[in-house]
Motif scaffolding. Structure first.
Motif, PDB file in Angstrom:
ATOM      1  N   PRO A  29     -22.620  17.586  -4.286  1.00 21.50           N
ATOM      2  CA  PRO A  29     -23.196  18.375  -5.373  1.00 21.50           C
ATOM      3  C   PRO A  29     -22.600  17.899  -6.694  1.00 21.50           C
ATOM      4  N   ARG A  30     -23.136  18.372  -7.776  1.00 22.71           N
ATOM      5  CA  ARG A  30     -22.518  18.071  -9.069  1.00 22.71           C
ATOM      6  C   ARG A  30     -21.275  18.941  -9.188  1.00 22.71           C
ATOM      7  N   VAL A  31     -20.163  18.321  -9.501  1.00 29.94           N
ATOM      8  CA  VAL A  31     -18.899  19.035  -9.607  1.00 29.94           C
ATOM      9  C   VAL A  31     -18.527  19.125 -11.087  1.00 29.94           C
ATOM     10  N   LEU A  32     -18.483  20.366 -11.604  1.00 28.14           N
ATOM     11  CA  LEU A  32     -18.095  20.601 -12.988  1.00 28.14           C
ATOM     12  C   LEU A  32     -16.679  21.161 -12.998  1.00 28.14           C
ATOM     13  N   ASP A  33     -15.787  20.474 -13.657  1.00 27.51           N
ATOM     14  CA  ASP A  33     -14.395  20.886 -13.785  1.00 27.51           C
ATOM     15  C   ASP A  33     -14.257  21.596 -15.129  1.00 27.51           C
ATOM     16  N   VAL A  34     -13.941  22.896 -15.110  1.00 26.08           N
ATOM     17  CA  VAL A  34     -13.934  23.699 -16.328  1.00 26.08           C
ATOM     18  C   VAL A  34     -12.543  23.851 -16.941  1.00 26.08           C
ATOM     19  N   ARG A  35     -11.602  23.007 -16.503  1.00 22.97           N
ATOM     20  CA  ARG A  35     -10.268  23.037 -17.094  1.00 22.97           C
ATOM     21  C   ARG A  35     -10.263  22.317 -18.442  1.00 22.97           C
ATOM     22  N   THR A  36      -9.135  22.383 -19.125  1.00 27.67           N
ATOM     23  CA  THR A  36      -9.019  21.695 -20.419  1.00 27.67           C
ATOM     24  C   THR A  36      -9.065  20.179 -20.195  1.00 27.67           C
ATOM     25  N   PRO A  37      -9.432  19.425 -21.230  1.00 25.04           N
ATOM     26  CA  PRO A  37      -9.429  17.966 -21.084  1.00 25.04           C
ATOM     27  C   PRO A  37      -8.061  17.416 -20.670  1.00 25.04           C
ATOM     28  N   GLY A  38      -6.990  18.027 -21.168  1.00 26.57           N
ATOM     29  CA  GLY A  38      -5.654  17.579 -20.781  1.00 26.57           C
ATOM     30  C   GLY A  38      -5.406  17.750 -19.301  1.00 26.57           C
ATOM     31  N   GLU A  39      -5.780  18.914 -18.756  1.00 22.48           N
ATOM     32  CA  GLU A  39      -5.617  19.156 -17.320  1.00 22.48           C
ATOM     33  C   GLU A  39      -6.485  18.188 -16.519  1.00 22.48           C
ATOM     34  N   PHE A  40      -7.706  17.980 -16.979  1.00 25.66           N
ATOM     35  CA  PHE A  40      -8.639  17.089 -16.289  1.00 25.66           C
ATOM     36  C   PHE A  40      -8.088  15.673 -16.247  1.00 25.66           C
ATOM     37  N   HIS A  66     -30.056  19.958 -16.865  1.00 28.91           N
ATOM     38  CA  HIS A  66     -29.575  18.820 -16.082  1.00 28.91           C
ATOM     39  C   HIS A  66     -28.777  19.243 -14.854  1.00 28.91           C
ATOM     40  N   LEU A  67     -28.829  20.520 -14.537  1.00 20.61           N
ATOM     41  CA  LEU A  67     -28.120  21.045 -13.370  1.00 20.61           C
ATOM     42  C   LEU A  67     -29.119  21.706 -12.427  1.00 20.61           C
ATOM     43  N   ASP A  68     -30.062  20.912 -11.946  1.00 26.08           N
ATOM     44  CA  ASP A  68     -31.132  21.453 -11.117  1.00 26.08           C
ATOM     45  C   ASP A  68     -30.836  21.380  -9.624  1.00 26.08           C
ATOM     46  N   GLU A  69     -29.634  20.966  -9.264  1.00 24.56           N
ATOM     47  CA  GLU A  69     -29.263  20.891  -7.854  1.00 24.56           C
ATOM     48  C   GLU A  69     -27.991  21.703  -7.653  1.00 24.56           C
ATOM     49  N   ASP A  70     -27.410  21.625  -6.468  1.00 24.13           N
ATOM     50  CA  ASP A  70     -26.191  22.378  -6.195  1.00 24.13           C
ATOM     51  C   ASP A  70     -25.076  21.987  -7.162  1.00 24.13           C
ATOM     52  N   VAL A  71     -24.355  22.997  -7.628  1.00 26.27           N
ATOM     53  CA  VAL A  71     -23.258  22.791  -8.564  1.00 26.27           C
ATOM     54  C   VAL A  71     -22.022  23.483  -8.005  1.00 26.27           C
ATOM     55  N   VAL A  72     -20.907  22.758  -8.006  1.00 26.24           N
ATOM     56  CA  VAL A  72     -19.621  23.328  -7.614  1.00 26.24           C
ATOM     57  C   VAL A  72     -18.741  23.354  -8.846  1.00 26.24           C
ATOM     58  N   GLN A  83     -15.395  32.539 -13.892  1.00 25.97           N
ATOM     59  CA  GLN A  83     -15.953  32.918 -15.198  1.00 25.97           C
ATOM     60  C   GLN A  83     -17.108  31.989 -15.576  1.00 25.97           C
ATOM     61  N   ALA A  84     -16.963  30.716 -15.272  1.00 22.15           N
ATOM     62  CA  ALA A  84     -18.033  29.754 -15.541  1.00 22.15           C
ATOM     63  C   ALA A  84     -19.253  30.064 -14.685  1.00 22.15           C
ATOM     64  N   GLU A  85     -19.008  30.429 -13.435  1.00 26.19           N
ATOM     65  CA  GLU A  85     -20.104  30.796 -12.528  1.00 26.19           C
ATOM     66  C   GLU A  85     -20.885  31.967 -13.103  1.00 26.19           C
ATOM     67  N   GLN A  86     -20.177  32.949 -13.606  1.00 21.13           N
ATOM     68  CA  GLN A  86     -20.841  34.121 -14.179  1.00 21.13           C
ATOM     69  C   GLN A  86     -21.670  33.729 -15.403  1.00 21.13           C
ATOM     70  N   ALA A  87     -21.122  32.890 -16.267  1.00 17.94           N
ATOM     71  CA  ALA A  87     -21.846  32.462 -17.468  1.00 17.94           C
ATOM     72  C   ALA A  87     -23.113  31.692 -17.107  1.00 17.94           C
ATOM     73  N   LEU A  88     -23.025  30.778 -16.146  1.00 19.97           N
ATOM     74  CA  LEU A  88     -24.205  29.996 -15.752  1.00 19.97           C
ATOM     75  C   LEU A  88     -25.210  30.839 -14.979  1.00 19.97           C
ATOM     76  N   PRO A  94     -29.347  28.820 -10.456  1.00 21.26           N
ATOM     77  CA  PRO A  94     -29.055  29.147  -9.060  1.00 21.26           C
ATOM     78  C   PRO A  94     -28.133  28.089  -8.451  1.00 21.26           C
ATOM     79  N   ASN A  95     -27.823  28.260  -7.202  1.00 23.25           N
ATOM     80  CA  ASN A  95     -27.077  27.252  -6.415  1.00 23.25           C
ATOM     81  C   ASN A  95     -25.696  26.941  -6.978  1.00 23.25           C
TER      82      ASN A  95
END
Length: 197
Positions: A29-40, A66-72, A83-88, A94-95
């Motif tokens: 799936p598309r993996v979105l990392d919502v941490r700060t750029p420094g942590e990433f 651009h997030l029309d498939e499964d997202v983690v 929190q990111a899940e709730q916002a999206l 979906p997904n």
């Protein structure tokens, strides 16, 4: 399906083992990392996209197309990803899944990571700052009556942070240049999402 049931299904977690299996099978799936750029930059899942939580909230409309498939969604332990899940989800995506245990669990499982320059994570920084304030106010309280109350206030703040699963001190520390790193270019992220095969 009721709205609550839909949200419960959408908010289901994904174990590190299940995500790793999907990635190895070529069905990542598309993996979105919502941490700060420094942590990433310090450590992240190969192939993941860095979209810090604040940026995600601000630009979720641009990301949705651009997030029309499964997202983690991934963060250090799962709180920011939730929190990111709730916002999206509120924006209608979906997904969505949250990686159970975040990067902490991913690394503990021995899953592959890309590593950069080592730095302290936010939780460790919060412990250092809070502990230092409590220590200094306690010692100062020996000479200045009432100074120990600063430590009491910090303790109350940490208790609230645990109960509410938020951390004001962590949010403030995440704004420091050390933690921010270079600002995430949302146009580059959107282009990478669009161009992904």
């Amino acid at each position: 399906m009721t709205t609550d049931a839909t949200h419960a299904a959408r908010a289901a977690g994904l174990s590190p083992a299940a995500l790793r299996q999907q990635m190895e099978a070529g069905h990542a799936p598309r993996v979105l990392d919502v941490r700060t750029p420094g942590e990433f930059r310090t450590v992240h899942i190969p192939g993941s996209y860095n979209v810090p939580l604040d940026t995600l909230r601000e630009h979720r409309g641009e990301l949705l197309a651009h997030l029309d498939e499964d997202v983690v969604l991934v963060c250090r332990s799962g709180a920011r990803a939730a929190q990111a899940e709730q916002a999206l989800a509120e924006a209608g995506l979906p997904n969505l899944r949250v990686l159970d245990g975040g990067m902490t669990a991913w690394e503990a499982a021995g899953a592959p990571v890309n590593r950069g320059e080592a730095r302290w994570d936010l939780e460790r920084q919060v412990r250092l700052v809070a502990g230092s304030i409590v220590l200094v106010s306690g010692v100062t309280g020996i000479f200045v009556p009432g100074a120990h109350l600063v430590g009491t206030a910090i303790g109350a703040g940490l208790t609230f942070a645990a109960l509410s699963n938020t951390c004001a001190m962590g949010m403030l520390l995440s704004k420091l240049p050390y933690n921010r790193g270079p600002r995430t270019d949302i146009r580059a992220v959107v282009a990478a999402l669009r161009d992904r095969p």
